[in-house]
Design an enzyme around this catalytic site. Structure first.
Site, short mmCIF file in Angstrom:
data_model
loop_
_atom_site.label_atom_id
_atom_site.label_comp_id
_atom_site.label_asym_id
_atom_site.label_seq_id
_atom_site.Cartn_x
_atom_site.Cartn_y
_atom_site.Cartn_z
N ARG A 1 -55.15 36.79 -15.43
CA ARG A 1 -55.03 37.52 -14.17
C ARG A 1 -55.57 38.94 -14.32
NH1 ARG A 1 -51.95 40.92 -15.82
NH2 ARG A 1 -52.04 42.08 -13.87
N GLY A 2 -55.66 39.64 -13.17
CA GLY A 2 -56.20 41.00 -13.18
C GLY A 2 -57.70 40.93 -12.92
N ARG B 1 -59.02 32.13 -6.82
CA ARG B 1 -58.19 33.17 -6.17
C ARG B 1 -59.14 34.01 -5.31
NH1 ARG B 1 -54.20 36.61 -9.70
NH2 ARG B 1 -53.09 36.83 -7.73
N GLN C 1 -45.10 41.97 -12.76
CA GLN C 1 -46.14 42.36 -13.73
C GLN C 1 -45.93 43.78 -14.25
OE1 GLN C 1 -46.68 40.92 -10.75
NE2 GLN C 1 -48.54 39.68 -10.70
N ASP D 1 -58.24 45.41 -7.13
CA ASP D 1 -58.79 44.06 -7.17
C ASP D 1 -60.11 44.02 -6.41
OD1 ASP D 1 -56.52 42.20 -8.39
OD2 ASP D 1 -55.65 43.85 -7.29
N ASN E 1 -55.22 46.13 -3.71
CA ASN E 1 -54.53 46.08 -5.00
C ASN E 1 -53.19 45.37 -4.78
OD1 ASN E 1 -54.60 46.83 -7.84
ND2 ASN E 1 -52.86 48.13 -7.38
N LYS E 2 -52.46 45.20 -5.85
CA LYS E 2 -51.18 44.48 -5.80
C LYS E 2 -50.28 45.01 -4.68
CE LYS E 2 -50.14 41.70 -7.79
NZ LYS E 2 -50.25 40.30 -7.32
O1 MRU Z 1 -51.84 38.98 -9.04
P1 MRU Z 1 -52.38 39.68 -10.25
O2 MRU Z 1 -51.41 39.85 -11.34
O3 MRU Z 1 -53.69 39.07 -10.71
O4 MRU Z 1 -52.71 41.10 -9.67
C1 MRU Z 1 -53.77 41.83 -10.09
C2 MRU Z 1 -53.31 43.07 -10.64
O5 MRU Z 1 -52.96 43.12 -11.79
C3 MRU Z 1 -53.23 44.26 -9.84
O6 MRU Z 1 -53.43 44.20 -8.52
C4 MRU Z 1 -53.92 45.35 -10.57
O7 MRU Z 1 -53.35 46.53 -10.21
C5 MRU Z 1 -55.42 45.36 -10.38
S1 MRU Z 1 -56.25 44.27 -11.41
C6 MRU Z 1 -56.73 45.33 -12.65
#
Ligand code: MRU
Length: 368
Positions: free
Chosen positions: A53-54, A95, A204, A245, A260-261
């Site tokens: 992920r990320g 995703r 996370q 993201d 972003n998250k």
């Molecule tokens: O759902 P995830 O864990 O893949 O989410 C992505 C992230 O880790 C965050 O949004 C993050 O801040 C950006 S990805 C470096």
């Protein structure tokens, strides 16, 4: 920045076995489990279940996955092209929000098409695909160190920083993105503290960011998501540091919009209200110079993630609905600066981001 590094290897290509190996993010901090596979279905499952992920790591997974599709194909140019086109599409769609996944797939598809165009043999095509994927990983790692060097000047003695989710090594390779300036400043002896939000429903921030920063000896404490406003005021937080993201990078007023998250937008509002900064750190591969807000899909994840605590205790009464968007969008007006490997940009982002992408070293180009 010679004295800052990390020993965590989130993903890699195993040359001997011809497969992808990764550190299962879903099991951290309880267990450090390395998994490997040459199956595309298994890779897609790993992406969807957040073992991998990320955004930047998804770019690497997209690239290695496409190289793996080529490598698994019969020794025929037609078969390689057909497989990377058909299965690559499935991989890119695993995703929807992080732009790096489809970017990584396309980068390797383009190399394969070029190799076919120059009449390369199937063996040469497969090798070129693997080399291209490895280069994407090297570039991400190098970008993370540069983000650290560019962003560390924004962190000062006495700062209280807030971060969300995990934009560390596990998500981005190298020093991470939002964590890279922290690691670089820490290595320079700057004294600051970090509050990492739980980042429900998958935690996370608590599980991964706290794990990473604590290992590095950085002063980090975990807070629940709903403590952010109160604690940012009480602890006099100076800045929020978020990864991304996807960052829109077209020439319109939407440029600088940061996906972003979930929780990031809320933190940006709190930061604005309290006079703190809102910094976003990401490599240029996270910039999307093509799409608009209306085109971007925010991933909705399974209700079970909200209904239960990490698949265990049920916390929502039976029959009550839940909503589970994985990401949110912070408008450009709320972003104080975006720290990339090519430098730090500020508003107006409809000017500064397209200019950044003109840099020959930018990982994405603005269409003409
Ligand atoms: O759902 P995830 O864990 O893949 O989410 C992505 C992230 O880790 C965050 O949004 C993050 O801040 C950006 S990805 C470096």
């Amino acid at each position: 920045m010679s004295n800052v590094s990390t020993s965590v290897v989130p993903i890699r290509w195993d040359d001997d076995k011809g497969e992808i190996a990764w550190l299962d993010n879903a099991q951290i901090p309880w267990k450090e489990v390395n998994v490997s596979s040459k199956s595309l279905d298994r890779l897609i499952k790993a992406i969807q279940s957040l073992e991998i992920r990320g955004a930047p790591i998804l770019g690497e997974a997209g690239a290695y996955g496409t190289a793996m599709i080529a490598n698994n194909s019969p020794d025929s140019r037609d078969a390689i092209l057909k497989n990377v086109t058909e299965h690559g599409q499935r991989l890119a769609a695993a995703r929807p929000t992080a732009v790096n996944l489809s970017w990584g797939v396309k980068k390797v598809q383009d190399v394969i098409t070029e190799e076919i165009g120059r009449g390369a043999s199937p063996k040469e095509i497969k090798n070129a695909a693997i080399t291209a994927a490895k280069k994407i990983q090297e570039d991400n790692i190098s970008a993370s160190y540069k983000i650290g060097a560019n962003g560390k000047h924004l962190i000062h003695d006495g700062d209280v920083l807030v971060t969300v989710c995990n934009a560390g090594t596990l998500a981005c390779d190298g020093l991470g993105t939002s964590t890279a300036p922290m690691r670089a400043a820490h290595a320079d002896g700057v004294k600051f503290r970090v509050l990492t939000t739980y980042t429900a429903p998958l935690y996370q921030g608590a599980r991964l960011t706290a794990w990473e920063l604590h290992k590095d000896g950085i002063d980090v404490r975990v807070i629940t998501d709903n403590m952010a406003g109160h604690l940012m005021r009480e602890e006099k937080a100076t800045a929020v540091w978020a990864g991304a993201d996807r960052i829109l990078g077209n020439r319109s007023k939407e440029s600088g919009s940061t996906y972003n998250k979930i929780g990031t937008f809320g933190l940006s509002l709190i930061a604005r209200g309290l006079g703190a900064k809102m910094y976003v750190a990401a490599p240029t591969s996270t910039i999307d110079p093509v799409h608009k807000i209306a085109d971007v899909k925010i991933e909705q994840r399974k209700p079970e993630e909200v209904e239960t605590l990490l698949g265990g205790t049920t916390v929502v009464p039976k029959g009550v609905g839940v909503i589970n968007p994985a990401f949110d969008r912070t408008p450009p007006d709320y972003v104080s600066a975006i720290v990339t490997e090519l430098g730090v940009v500020t508003a107006p982002y409809d000017i500064s981001i397209p200019k950044l992408l003109e840099n020959p070293d930018s990982m994405v180009k603005l269409p003409k």
